[in-house]
Scaffold this active site. Structure first.
Site, PDB file in Angstrom:
ATOM      1  N   LYS A 231       1.032  23.536  74.455  1.00  0.00           N
ATOM      2  CA  LYS A 231       0.975  22.572  75.550  1.00  0.00           C
ATOM      3  C   LYS A 231       0.069  21.403  75.162  1.00  0.00           C
ATOM      4  CE  LYS A 231       1.385  20.488  79.327  1.00  0.00           C
ATOM      5  NZ  LYS A 231       2.672  19.784  79.551  1.00  0.00           N
TER       6      LYS A 231
ATOM      7  N   CYS B 278       2.154   8.719  75.961  1.00  0.00           N
ATOM      8  CA  CYS B 278       1.393   8.682  77.209  1.00  0.00           C
ATOM      9  C   CYS B 278       1.032   7.252  77.577  1.00  0.00           C
ATOM     10  CB  CYS B 278       0.111   9.466  77.039  1.00  0.00           C
ATOM     11  SG  CYS B 278       0.398  11.174  77.315  1.00  0.00           S
TER      12      CYS B 278
ATOM     13  N   SER C 289       6.259  21.319  72.351  1.00  0.00           N
ATOM     14  CA  SER C 289       5.040  21.275  73.161  1.00  0.00           C
ATOM     15  C   SER C 289       5.349  21.140  74.652  1.00  0.00           C
ATOM     16  CB  SER C 289       4.204  20.069  72.719  1.00  0.00           C
ATOM     17  OG  SER C 289       3.124  19.884  73.596  1.00  0.00           O
TER      18      SER C 289
ATOM     19  N   ASN D 188       0.776  13.036  70.462  1.00  0.00           N
ATOM     20  CA  ASN D 188       1.795  12.566  71.406  1.00  0.00           C
ATOM     21  C   ASN D 188       1.425  11.172  71.881  1.00  0.00           C
ATOM     22  OD1 ASN D 188       3.544  12.177  73.532  1.00  0.00           O
ATOM     23  ND2 ASN D 188       2.644  13.768  74.831  1.00  0.00           N
TER      24      ASN D 188
ATOM     25  N   LYS E  91       4.211  11.912  67.311  1.00  0.00           N
ATOM     26  CA  LYS E  91       5.395  12.209  68.122  1.00  0.00           C
ATOM     27  C   LYS E  91       5.867  10.959  68.845  1.00  0.00           C
ATOM     28  CE  LYS E  91       7.240  15.448  71.490  1.00  0.00           C
ATOM     29  NZ  LYS E  91       7.027  16.759  72.108  1.00  0.00           N
TER      30      LYS E  91
HETATM   31  C1  LIG Z   1       8.166  20.855  81.033  1.00  0.00           C
HETATM   32  C2  LIG Z   1       7.952  20.036  79.802  1.00  0.00           C
HETATM   33  C3  LIG Z   1       6.648  19.698  79.409  1.00  0.00           C
HETATM   34  C4  LIG Z   1       6.432  18.938  78.269  1.00  0.00           C
HETATM   35  N1  LIG Z   1       5.150  18.654  77.886  1.00  0.00           N
HETATM   36  C5  LIG Z   1       4.923  17.989  76.726  1.00  0.00           C
HETATM   37  C6  LIG Z   1       3.604  17.784  76.254  1.00  0.00           C
HETATM   38  O1  LIG Z   1       2.638  18.224  76.842  1.00  0.00           O
HETATM   39  N2  LIG Z   1       3.427  17.090  75.091  1.00  0.00           N
HETATM   40  C7  LIG Z   1       4.489  16.608  74.379  1.00  0.00           C
HETATM   41  O2  LIG Z   1       4.297  15.982  73.332  1.00  0.00           O
HETATM   42  N3  LIG Z   1       5.766  16.811  74.787  1.00  0.00           N
HETATM   43  C8  LIG Z   1       6.004  17.490  75.951  1.00  0.00           C
HETATM   44  N4  LIG Z   1       7.303  17.728  76.350  1.00  0.00           N
HETATM   45  C9  LIG Z   1       8.426  17.236  75.531  1.00  0.00           C
HETATM   46  C10 LIG Z   1       8.956  18.345  74.601  1.00  0.00           C
HETATM   47  O3  LIG Z   1       7.965  18.756  73.708  1.00  0.00           O
HETATM   48  C11 LIG Z   1      10.190  17.857  73.816  1.00  0.00           C
HETATM   49  O4  LIG Z   1       9.842  16.716  73.072  1.00  0.00           O
HETATM   50  C12 LIG Z   1      11.349  17.516  74.711  1.00  0.00           C
HETATM   51  O5  LIG Z   1      11.397  18.382  75.818  1.00  0.00           O
HETATM   52  C13 LIG Z   1      12.679  17.547  74.005  1.00  0.00           C
HETATM   53  O6  LIG Z   1      12.996  18.826  73.518  1.00  0.00           O
HETATM   54  P1  LIG Z   1      13.920  19.887  74.345  1.00  0.00           P
HETATM   55  O7  LIG Z   1      15.139  19.146  74.800  1.00  0.00           O
HETATM   56  O8  LIG Z   1      14.221  20.974  73.370  1.00  0.00           O
HETATM   57  O9  LIG Z   1      13.100  20.353  75.494  1.00  0.00           O
HETATM   58  C14 LIG Z   1       7.536  18.483  77.506  1.00  0.00           C
HETATM   59  C15 LIG Z   1       8.838  18.824  77.897  1.00  0.00           C
HETATM   60  C16 LIG Z   1       9.058  19.601  79.016  1.00  0.00           C
HETATM   61  C17 LIG Z   1      10.457  19.939  79.394  1.00  0.00           C
END
Ligand SMILES: Cc1cc2nc3c(=O)[nH]c(=O)nc-3n(C[C@H](O)[C@H](O)[C@H](O)COP(=O)(O)O)c2cc1C
Ligand SMILES: Cc1cc2nc3c(=O)[nH]c(=O)nc-3n(C[C@H](O)[C@H](O)[C@H](O)COP(=O)(O)OP(=O)(O)OC[C@H]3O[C@@H](n4cnc5c(N)ncnc54)[C@H](O)[C@@H]3O)c2cc1C
Ligand SMILES: Cc1cc2nc3c(=O)[nH]c(=O)nc-3n(C[C@H](O)[C@H](O)[C@H](O)COP(=O)(O)OP(=O)(O)OC[C@H]3O[C@@H](n4cnc5c(N)ncnc54)[C@H](O)[C@@H]3O)c2cc1C
Ligand SMILES: Cc1cc2nc3c(=O)[nH]c(=O)nc-3n(C[C@H](O)[C@H](O)[C@H](O)COP(=O)(O)O)c2cc1C
Ligand code: FES
Ligand code: FES
Lengths: 255, 302, 302, 255
Positions: free
Chosen positions: B45, B129, B21, B126, B164
């Site tokens: 998102k 927050c 996400s 999630n 999450k």
């Molecule tokens: C730019 C960005 C935006 C993110 N926005 C969310 C979000 O809106 N909701 C959420 O649960 N996690 C969000 N995350 C966390 C990711 O879903 C994920 O848990 C985290 O990035 C670890 O995975 P990765 O290393 O493969 O990116 C975001 C991560 C990034 C990098």
């Protein structure tokens, strides 16, 4: 339309001690490139993120970029040689609106904001306009691409310290000649863009500005490259430099 | 050819590869690079009850093999997601994982209820927050708050509820148990680790929000450890994420205990990352004579 | 030439660059590459009351821009350190930072008392070793346990007492406050983040101990964030560490709030790392017209 | 004495699809190299840790290593070309005790354990001994360096599948010839070393084994490369492969 292409470096040029030009074989990206767009380049295994670099020239299947060495990514890029292969995404973003330029656009670049104005000026001329250029640099050593611009139309070069060309800022030059132009297209540091935008606004001509922001995906998915814009209700909204930009109408931008 | 299907809380994923996400928008952009129907699921998102503008730029900073982000949940709000994005996503033969957030127990319950009635397959809540009522501490770091918010959401959830988890805790297993005892059907982890970078020239934090969330390969060993600990502690399926780049990373995460995985930051380096990793996973299974990908889950030998 | 001296709890370091405990042995090996007297201080391998053999191999696993280790505090015991190593280290014009651990409050107090009487300059009390268990959790993760063990040690410490914090906590500021209220003269952080890797071929954890501590560049943004949070929360000097490789990394860590730094994992990539980073720091100060390195501490502009 | 040297690659050879030899200019390291020692090599910016690789040959200022591509590090190494520069620490560790070999040592290598035995056999011969070698490989395609060993003394080659040389294990060959030898020096997989050690022990001749372990610093400071040894009191103690080893007396090792 974003394309991922493996591009072989055709030529590497050192323009001065910190600025370099790379010309690459990029048939698909170069064919699709529009003025003001950029490419997103993988810079070695040690740097996770791609680096956004403006398209300086795109023709005959070749793509040219010009960049300054800032940190690890651009340093890596500056060490590429002919024959090396780069992983490039492009062309990215929303470039200059070429229909809104009028007959006498002026293209203004400051420092490393100069390169993208070249393809833009070239295209404007090919479209039948009579473009001018104002290029600003810190000093004589930093001057790049002057002849390329001279070949396309009247070109003023200004340096901050007066060591070459006009002593002063590009905004001074624009102020002195503003009546000759139908629109402004510019790229450079934010304070410069703001100054140019307000001169254009006062003169009542449109101004398009190319903005910079740190990027993640480079394609519009991650929303990190936020650029504060004026929403209709007067509130702030965020546009995204990689998709909505990098070029925005100066009146849209919340300075 | 190995069987890639995963039954995740009663929902069949055609393969265990989903997108994380917030890194994938609503799929439009990456959909230009490949058929989104190749993926097991799409984590969209993060959504909030109302539209959110997010934080000012800069919202990203690079770190060694990682990134920090402070997007601040910019999103159009759950209603516009339902109206505008679900029809787009439903064109593809893949599962929709709706990621939702709130700032109070009531908001969480409200958005979970609303999204339950929409055409999505899984709900990912999630809880990383900040809770405005609880002095800014995030829901996800206190077992009692986790129980409260998950219970409230579970009561109104009509789709499988994935909680999450935040990695910024002393004892991830304790938080996982709290979520599961409150009714979580599944867990996903890890969200981002809190980090900070400072520009040594300007002496200012690089991020507008001072601190941000670390993701990418740098966090992979922390994610594997937490997925392992959580898999030992509870009995629900896990979506493992955090730094996955390759098919072998997927195998490692599944061996630690994940039933499915999500890929996020790796897409920034290579838009094709999830598809490439999926193909590598398939190849790995075939090379090793593994008949079904589900055999990997929790199969680490201690 | 900038002034590099740092007054750390009344002890003058000729510069803020020290070595991270456990990565530098007792200095013999790196002393073949350069004069140890170039460094501000040497953090020696963690000492325990009795000799410890440590864990079986493998004790290390590589991760993206990081490493996991589970050495398990192999050391000859504090008595042999005092007898055999202090005379060696005293040949060099640098400060000796004795890093000590125990498995109970009494052991901690005992070893701090003993090392206090030896010829060392600073005592660093490691309350974060994942191998030193108390009810399954390390001392460093519970504020009450931190207070108890630090109070006991402080009573008998005759040298400045640095408490080394674990990053594996929900709220690092809370732990820091507990340590300082119990008498810590200084803090050092971060110790390693708990992580895990699994060999996908053998399906076994790579480390003999299943999990291990993550260090190296990957953790740098987490370390900077925690140093910043701790500097905001308490009023004692901090030794910042975690992933530092370069002079610019040192500047960043100091801007976040560190008065001195330690370099560990970077030495494995380049034995000259601490000396090179020190020279880069000097160059940075000179290039930026900074008269004293102490001006950097906590100078981040928010 | 450990030296950090920037070494230019002189030659890269592909021995088969997964094994490579690199010859580098390393005047200082090669001059100091002893049989059984290794070098610790930086393998690109994406890999934090150096990789330990045995010294296969060291003469005339040149250093030769032979390695198999296992993961990212050795893959990177296999892609180096003549002219590339490598950051190398060496010579590291405690090699073979050449004084304890007697007149008829046998040097045994299994697979990628073969290369370090070459410098060892060469040195033994230069010291006046009459060495033999037993080399074991999985199959015909994996056979490397055979002629180099043949040139130094009697050399048996065995393959696991019998596709080349003797069908069987090096331990079978050692068992058949054990009476001809005054000592054993060996490098290879741990089960092989254990089998060889017990044959030597039964025959009452000394056996030196070269051990492998994952490394951090490679110089003895971080204590990660633990090798379980027998302490005097019968308990376990940990030696360190990078400093106390890689070569140990087989009787010291806790198998
Ligand atoms: C730019 C960005 C935006 C993110 N926005 C969310 C979000 O809106 N909701 C959420 O649960 N996690 C969000 N995350 C966390 C990711 O879903 C994920 O848990 C985290 O990035 C670890 O995975 P990765 O290393 O493969 O990116 C975001 C991560 C990034 C990098
Ligand atoms: C649309 C666009 C077009 C650009 N065109 C050019 C060009 O034609 N020539 C040129 O020299 N530069 C251009 N830049 C700036 C260029 O992207 C940065 O200088 C470059 O990313 C720095 O990378 P680095 O690794 O050398 O520096 P570092 O500071 O080490 O980079 C660290 C991180 O910050 C990001 N970053 C740092 N500075 C900038 C910046 N100014 N803008 C965006 N991201 C940044 C990097 O991408 C990287 O993720 C452009 C930027 C944008 C947004
Ligand atoms: C003293 C010594 C001498 C060696 N000599 C040779 C040689 O001459 N030729 C050769 O081909 N190989 C040799 N090896 C093994 C070689 O070091 C590993 O194959 C190599 O480190 C693998 O790195 P990688 O990145 O390709 O693999 P990866 O598996 O990706 O490596 C990941 C990490 O594990 C470590 N690692 C993995 N396997 C081993 C191993 N067997 N031993 C030590 N560390 C390992 C790596 O160094 C790295 O830190 C030797 C090992 C030791 C300890
Ligand atoms: C191999 C190894 C051994 C360590 N041993 C100790 C120790 O004995 N005592 C201690 O307080 N910290 C120990 N640490 C933690 C380091 O001192 C340091 O806090 C951590 O590695 C982060 O710094 P770095 O990223 O620069 O290595 C060890 C770290 C490593 C990598
Ligand atoms: S960089 Fe991802 S949206 Fe612009
Ligand atoms: S690798 Fe550090 S002691 Fe051997």
């Amino acid at each position: 339309m974003s394309i991922q292409e493996l591009c072989t470096v055709r030529e590497r040029q050192a323009l001065n001690s910190t600025m370099f030009a790379l010309t690459m074989e990029a048939p698909r990206i170069s064919a699709a490139a529009q003025p003001g767009q950029f490419v997103h380049i993988t810079c070695g295994e040690a740097n996770l993120l791609r680096r956004p670099i403006s398209i300086c020239q795109a023709q005959d299947g070749l793509l040219k970029i010009v960049f300054v060495v800032k940190g690890e990514g651009t340093k890596w890029l500056s060490e590429r040689k002919a024959g090396d292969v780069l992983d490039i995404l492009g062309p990215q973003g929303h470039g200059f609106d070429m229909d809104a330029l009028g007959a006498h656009p002026v293209f203004i670049g400051g420092g490393i904001g100069v390169p993208p104005m070249l393809l833009t000026m070239q295209t404007a001329r090919a479209n039948g306009a009579q473009p001018s250029a104002i290029l600003g640099f810190r000093n004589r050593d930093a001057v790049i691409l002057e002849e390329d611009f001279q070949a396309l139309g009247t070109t003023y070069v200004a340096t901050d310290d007066g060591s070459y060309g006009i002593h002063g800022f590009v905004s001074d030059v624009l102020g002195a000649h503003i009546e000759e132009y139908t629109s402004v297209g510019c790229c450079g540091p934010k304070p410069m863009l703001r100054a140019l935008a307000s001169i254009a606004e006062e003169a009542g001509i449109p101004c398009q500005v190319s903005m910079e922001e740190r990027m993640g995906c480079g394609i519009g998915a991650c929303l990190v490259c936020a650029c504060a814009l004026k929403a209709k209700d007067g509130e702030t909204r965020y546009g995204h430099v990689c998709k909505d930009g990098p070029v925005f109408d100066s009146k849209e931008v919340e300075w | 050819m190995a069987d890639l299907r995963v039954n995740f809380c009663g929902v069949e994923l055609k393969n265990p590869v989903t997108t994380a996400s917030g890194t994938f928008g609503f799929g439009h952009e990456y959909g230009e690079f490949y058929d989104l129907g190749e993926l097991g699921g799409i984590g969209v998102k993060g959504l909030t009850p109302e539209e959110r503008l997010g934080n000012p730029a800069p919202r990203i900073a690079e770190t060694p093999m990682g990134i920090l982000n402070c997007v601040g949940l910019q999103n159009p709000g759950v209603d516009r997601f339902i109206a505008e994005q679900i029809p787009f996503l439903r064109q593809y033969d893949t599962r929709i994982i709706a990621n939702v957030s709130g700032t109070s127990v009531e908001e969480y319950a409200g958005i979970v209820e609303k999204i339950s009635d929409a055409d999505v397959d899984l709900i990912e809540m999630n809880i990383s927050c900040p809770n405005v009522k609880c002095g800014g501490l995030t829901f996800g770091t206190q077992p009692k708050m986790v129980e409260e918010v998950v219970s409230a959401a579970k009561k109104v959830a009509k789709k499988p509820l994935i909680v999450k988890l935040s990695p910024n805790v002393t004892d991830i297993a304790e938080i996982a148990r709290a979520a599961v005892s409150a009714g979580a059907d599944a867990l996903s982890l890890i969200n981002t680790l809190l980090g900070m970078r400072i520009d040594v020239e300007s002496r200012r934090p690089i991020l507008s929000n001072i601190m941000g969330g670390l993701s990418g390969p740098a966090v992979f060993p922390v994610a594997v450890r937490m997925v392992y600990q959580v898999h030992q502690a509870v009995d629900v399926p896990i979506i493992g994420m955090g730094g996955i780049r390759s098919g072998r990373d997927i195998v490692e995460m599944m061996l630690a205990g994940a039933s499915a995985v999500a890929i996020g930051t790796a897409c920034f380096a290579d838009p094709m990352a999830p598809v490439k990793a999926l193909h590598e996973l398939e190849q790995f299974l075939d090379d090793h004579g593994i008949a079904s990908v589900t055999e990997l889950t929790g199969a680490v030998q201690i």
